[in-house]
Structure formats: structure tokens, C-alpha cells
Design a protein around this motif. Structure first.
Motif, mmCIF file in Angstrom:
data_model
loop_
_atom_site.group_PDB
_atom_site.id
_atom_site.type_symbol
_atom_site.label_atom_id
_atom_site.label_comp_id
_atom_site.label_asym_id
_atom_site.label_seq_id
_atom_site.Cartn_x
_atom_site.Cartn_y
_atom_site.Cartn_z
ATOM 1 N N ASN A 88 37.095 10.217 24.300
ATOM 2 C CA ASN A 88 36.857 9.655 22.515
ATOM 3 C C ASN A 88 35.865 9.427 21.851
ATOM 4 O OD1 ASN A 88 39.661 8.450 23.233
ATOM 5 N ND2 ASN A 88 39.263 6.775 23.994
ATOM 6 N N ASN A 89 35.069 10.738 21.984
ATOM 7 C CA ASN A 89 33.804 10.493 21.307
ATOM 8 C C ASN A 89 33.190 12.336 21.151
ATOM 9 O OD1 ASN A 89 32.259 7.726 20.454
ATOM 10 N ND2 ASN A 89 33.020 7.875 23.101
ATOM 11 N N ALA A 90 32.701 12.312 20.229
ATOM 12 C CA ALA A 90 32.831 13.757 19.908
ATOM 13 C C ALA A 90 32.190 13.893 18.510
ATOM 14 C CB ALA A 90 33.830 14.837 19.696
ATOM 15 N N THR A 91 30.687 15.184 18.438
ATOM 16 C CA THR A 91 29.886 15.146 17.707
ATOM 17 C C THR A 91 30.563 17.255 17.029
ATOM 18 O OG1 THR A 91 28.361 16.428 19.258
ATOM 19 C CG2 THR A 91 27.886 14.003 17.986
ATOM 20 N N VAL A 92 30.669 16.966 16.184
ATOM 21 C CA VAL A 92 30.676 18.482 15.770
ATOM 22 C C VAL A 92 29.135 18.994 14.728
ATOM 23 C CG1 VAL A 92 31.985 19.851 13.389
ATOM 24 C CG2 VAL A 92 33.181 18.495 15.521
ATOM 25 N N GLU A 93 28.567 19.661 14.147
ATOM 26 C CA GLU A 93 27.218 20.472 13.840
ATOM 27 C C GLU A 93 28.318 21.050 13.349
ATOM 28 O OE1 GLU A 93 23.202 22.346 14.043
ATOM 29 O OE2 GLU A 93 23.569 21.611 15.872
ATOM 30 N N PHE A 94 28.582 20.969 11.751
ATOM 31 C CA PHE A 94 28.432 21.868 10.494
ATOM 32 C C PHE A 94 27.544 23.088 9.329
ATOM 33 C CE2 PHE A 94 29.759 18.164 9.389
ATOM 34 C CZ PHE A 94 28.905 18.650 7.087
ATOM 35 N N VAL A 95 27.797 23.829 9.274
ATOM 36 C CA VAL A 95 26.944 23.896 7.962
ATOM 37 C C VAL A 95 28.133 24.191 6.393
ATOM 38 C CG1 VAL A 95 25.222 25.403 6.212
ATOM 39 C CG2 VAL A 95 24.977 24.638 8.679
ATOM 40 N N ALA A 96 28.169 23.479 5.511
ATOM 41 C CA ALA A 96 28.849 23.422 5.027
ATOM 42 C C ALA A 96 27.983 23.943 3.419
ATOM 43 C CB ALA A 96 30.313 22.152 4.320
ATOM 44 N N ARG A 97 28.796 25.503 2.499
ATOM 45 C CA ARG A 97 27.761 25.870 0.979
ATOM 46 C C ARG A 97 28.558 25.381 0.184
ATOM 47 N NH1 ARG A 97 28.526 30.590 0.902
ATOM 48 N NH2 ARG A 97 29.870 31.166 2.535
ATOM 49 N N TYR A 98 27.314 24.919 -0.692
ATOM 50 C CA TYR A 98 28.503 24.777 -2.598
ATOM 51 C C TYR A 98 27.930 25.033 -4.000
ATOM 52 C CZ TYR A 98 25.899 20.323 -1.947
ATOM 53 O OH TYR A 98 24.823 19.223 -1.285
ATOM 54 N N ARG A 99 28.417 24.645 -4.484
ATOM 55 C CA ARG A 99 27.480 25.506 -5.571
ATOM 56 C C ARG A 99 27.573 23.719 -6.527
ATOM 57 N NH1 ARG A 99 29.404 30.023 -6.825
ATOM 58 N NH2 ARG A 99 26.926 30.752 -5.153
ATOM 59 N N ILE A 100 26.134 23.526 -7.167
ATOM 60 C CA ILE A 100 26.421 22.774 -8.487
ATOM 61 C C ILE A 100 25.743 23.009 -9.527
ATOM 62 C CG2 ILE A 100 26.384 19.971 -9.536
ATOM 63 C CD1 ILE A 100 25.960 19.196 -6.534
ATOM 64 N N ASP A 101 25.926 23.410 -10.713
ATOM 65 C CA ASP A 101 25.552 24.553 -12.225
ATOM 66 C C ASP A 101 25.528 25.506 -11.649
ATOM 67 O OD1 ASP A 101 27.097 21.878 -13.385
ATOM 68 O OD2 ASP A 101 25.270 20.600 -12.920
ATOM 69 N N GLY A 102 25.530 26.407 -10.828
ATOM 70 C CA GLY A 102 25.538 27.545 -10.731
ATOM 71 C C GLY A 102 24.084 27.358 -9.458
ATOM 72 N N ARG A 103 24.469 26.383 -9.231
ATOM 73 C CA ARG A 103 23.019 25.962 -8.088
ATOM 74 C C ARG A 103 23.819 26.030 -6.593
ATOM 75 N NH1 ARG A 103 18.537 22.041 -7.095
ATOM 76 N NH2 ARG A 103 16.744 23.473 -5.631
#
Length: 129
Positions: A88-103
Motif C-alpha cells: 500500500n505504499n510506493a514512490t515515483v521519481e519523475f522529471v516534468a519539463r514545462y515552460r512559463i512565459d518562454g522560460r
């Protein structure tokens, strides 16, 4: 989003066959990783209700209101690791990429998930600098 479009979570599957089924309530996430991917897609699609419902009540924010956040453009998700501590317990490591105002930005997180009554919930996470 059209049902034939590629799923935002990066699985390589069609949205209708991937996160779309979870978003529509047709099925529940079978793993913490599946829930995390569906939550990323929900951020992309601004699905406040799904995010709230998949957030554990002990840490759930009162309001998300993603509709106001029009400056964020999500660019992609990379799941680095999914680890099941016990049933009933787990971890997930992730990288999410995003842009705000072109940066460009990266969100690198190790998220904690708990399963209650057969359903996975996001609890919280540690940001990796």
C-alpha cells in the motif's frame, strides 16, 4: 484533447487508451506510477477535479484553480523510478519539463503514494534541486 491524440504522459499510447480512461472514471490506476502519469496528464489538461480526487485527503489543497494558470506549457514527463515499498505504499521519481512565459523549467520530484481501499492516492513529494 482528441481521443486519438498521444497521451500527454509519454506512454506512447493513445490518450483514450491511457490516462483518458482514468480521467473518465472508466478504471482506476493499478499502480502508483499509473496514477502519477494520469496526474501529470491532468495538469496538462487542467483537470482540477481529477487532481483533487486523486490527492490524499490528509494533504489535499482546498483549491487548485488551474484555469487561472494560463502561462504554463507542459513539455514532457520522464519517469525515472517507481518503487513499491509494500502493498500500500510506493514512490515515483519523475522529471516534468514545462515552460512559463518562454522560460524552461524542470520539476524533479520523488512523490509518495498510498493505496486505501484498493485506490492509489498522491500524498506528497520531495523536490530534488
Amino acid at each position: 484533447m482528441k481521443t486519438d491524440d498521444a497521451c500527454p504522459c509519454g506512454s506512447g499510447r493513445r490518450y483514450a487508451d491511457c490516462c483518458g480512461r482514468l480521467h473518465a472514471g472508466a478504471e482506476i490506476a493499478r499502480t502508483a506510477e499509473a496514477l502519477m502519469r494520469s496526474r501529470y496528464s491532468a495538469y496538462v489538461l487542467k483537470l482540477d477535479d481529477y487532481l483533487q480526487a486523486s490527492w490524499h485527503p490528509s494533504t489535499r489543497p482546498v483549491n487548485l484553480d488551474l484555469a487561472e494558470d494560463d502561462g504554463t506549457k507542459w513539455l514532457g514527463l520522464e519517469v525515472k523510478r517507481h518503487q513499491q515499498q509494500d502493498e500500500n505504499n510506493a514512490t515515483v521519481e519523475f522529471v516534468a519539463r514545462y515552460r512559463i512565459d518562454g522560460r524552461g523549467h524542470r520539476l524533479h520530484e520523488i512523490s509518495r503514494f498510498v493505496r486505501e481501499d484498493g485506490r492509489w492516492f498522491y500524498v506528497d513529494g520531495d523536490i530534488i534541486a
